[in-house]
Write a protein that holds these residues in place. Sequence first.
Motif, mmCIF file in Angstrom:
data_model
loop_
_atom_site.group_PDB
_atom_site.id
_atom_site.type_symbol
_atom_site.label_atom_id
_atom_site.label_comp_id
_atom_site.label_asym_id
_atom_site.label_seq_id
_atom_site.Cartn_x
_atom_site.Cartn_y
_atom_site.Cartn_z
ATOM 1 N N GLN A 1 1.605 10.359 10.227
ATOM 2 C CA GLN A 1 0.082 9.843 9.043
ATOM 3 C C GLN A 1 -0.719 9.948 10.534
ATOM 4 O OE1 GLN A 1 2.124 6.003 9.156
ATOM 5 N NE2 GLN A 1 1.929 5.964 6.654
ATOM 6 N N MET B 1 -4.866 -0.060 7.644
ATOM 7 C CA MET B 1 -5.040 -0.748 9.023
ATOM 8 C C MET B 1 -6.174 -0.487 9.775
ATOM 9 S SD MET B 1 -1.641 -2.017 9.422
ATOM 10 C CE MET B 1 -2.168 -2.416 10.847
ATOM 11 N N VAL C 1 1.371 2.128 12.883
ATOM 12 C CA VAL C 1 1.475 3.850 11.505
ATOM 13 C C VAL C 1 1.655 5.331 12.322
ATOM 14 C CG1 VAL C 1 -0.476 5.547 10.894
ATOM 15 C CG2 VAL C 1 -0.702 2.599 11.079
ATOM 16 N N GLY D 1 1.259 -5.199 9.914
ATOM 17 C CA GLY D 1 1.956 -4.028 9.735
ATOM 18 C C GLY D 1 2.882 -3.752 10.618
ATOM 19 N N LEU E 1 2.014 -4.756 4.339
ATOM 20 C CA LEU E 1 1.288 -4.946 5.015
ATOM 21 C C LEU E 1 1.499 -7.260 4.441
ATOM 22 C CD1 LEU E 1 -1.833 -3.143 4.811
ATOM 23 C CD2 LEU E 1 0.331 -2.537 6.303
ATOM 24 N N PRO F 1 6.903 1.230 -0.165
ATOM 25 C CA PRO F 1 5.733 0.925 -0.611
ATOM 26 C C PRO F 1 5.664 0.413 0.888
ATOM 27 C CG PRO F 1 6.832 -0.349 -1.498
ATOM 28 C CD PRO F 1 6.840 1.293 -1.480
ATOM 29 N N VAL F 2 4.806 0.723 2.244
ATOM 30 C CA VAL F 2 4.376 -0.286 3.347
ATOM 31 C C VAL F 2 4.075 -1.649 2.580
ATOM 32 C CG1 VAL F 2 2.969 -0.643 4.965
ATOM 33 C CG2 VAL F 2 3.716 1.362 4.548
ATOM 34 N N HIS G 1 -1.569 4.278 4.647
ATOM 35 C CA HIS G 1 -1.179 3.056 5.362
ATOM 36 C C HIS G 1 -1.975 3.603 6.795
ATOM 37 C CE1 HIS G 1 2.089 1.707 8.633
ATOM 38 N NE2 HIS G 1 1.041 0.786 8.978
ATOM 39 N N HIS G 2 -1.834 4.629 6.970
ATOM 40 C CA HIS G 2 -3.245 3.856 8.203
ATOM 41 C C HIS G 2 -4.653 3.821 8.127
ATOM 42 C CE1 HIS G 2 -5.924 6.279 11.243
ATOM 43 N NE2 HIS G 2 -4.897 6.082 11.904
ATOM 44 N N VAL H 1 0.977 -0.878 -0.212
ATOM 45 C CA VAL H 1 0.104 -0.058 0.308
ATOM 46 C C VAL H 1 1.027 1.071 -0.084
ATOM 47 C CG1 VAL H 1 -1.841 -1.176 1.189
ATOM 48 C CG2 VAL H 1 -0.186 0.114 2.510
ATOM 49 N N ARG H 2 0.379 2.532 -0.153
ATOM 50 C CA ARG H 2 1.219 3.539 -0.392
ATOM 51 C C ARG H 2 0.839 4.045 0.977
ATOM 52 N NH1 ARG H 2 -2.236 6.700 -4.561
ATOM 53 N NH2 ARG H 2 -4.266 5.997 -3.279
ATOM 54 N N ARG H 3 2.570 4.617 1.689
ATOM 55 C CA ARG H 3 2.528 5.450 2.972
ATOM 56 C C ARG H 3 0.818 6.001 2.994
ATOM 57 N NH1 ARG H 3 7.934 8.306 1.966
ATOM 58 N NH2 ARG H 3 6.813 8.037 -0.485
#
Length: 241
Positions: free
Chosen positions: A181, A106, A177, A174, A141, A138-139, A102-103, A97-99
């Motif tokens: 963010q 999750m 956060v 993941g 997960l 990217p993050v 991310h929030h 996922v894009r940064r």
Amino acid sequence: MEGLARMLAYMLGRRPDEFGLAPAPDGFVGMKELLQALHEEPEWRFVRQAHIREILVSPHREAFETRGNRIRVHDRSWYVDSCLPAADLPAILFSPVRRKAHHSAMEKGLRATGDRPLVLTTDRDTALRIGRRKDPRPVILEVRTVDMERHGVTFQGLGELILSEFIPPELIMGPPVSVEQKERRAAQDAPPRPKAPPRSAAMAGTFLLDERRDPDPARRVRGKKARGWKEASRKIRKRKQ
């Protein structure tokens, strides 16, 4: 052009999953995404959209079809396995996922958009490769497949890729956060601030009088002023005459 035409036919018609591509059900892939996948192969980094356009006017044009900014090959042998049982899946899948998403991922889970499914992989490196097409960092997960049936989650298979429509947050693991963010997300969710009243059009160096701040309240009385004692005495004299 001959070699590039064969490469495109292989990517779009035989093994799109090998390049991290998940075509739409009708076989179309975005031109930008196709070029990104090509550029990940060292020998094809020189390819630009103009080269693909050349193929579309060459003798190889009958093999391909474009619609808007998407392309597909007519001869396709790949297929999507409509339902993969949990027993056939590894315990952990990976999804990039894009940064900035991310929030939300999750907190609310992952959801497909339009006709494009969620793309998950069985290894972290492939997920990183796919994720870098939208975000340089990217993050990644992790998605647990053990409890997927209890949450009503289904997976489809496209070669080495795993596809899904929705992953609830309960199945997602993941990195934490960041505070930045969280603050950005809180600012986005906050109600809009009321607009400030319009500023006065008075010119610079001037000021406006406010009658409510007048120290002499008698001057705020509207209508005719009260008569003084001189006027009253004149009226009395006129009556006597």
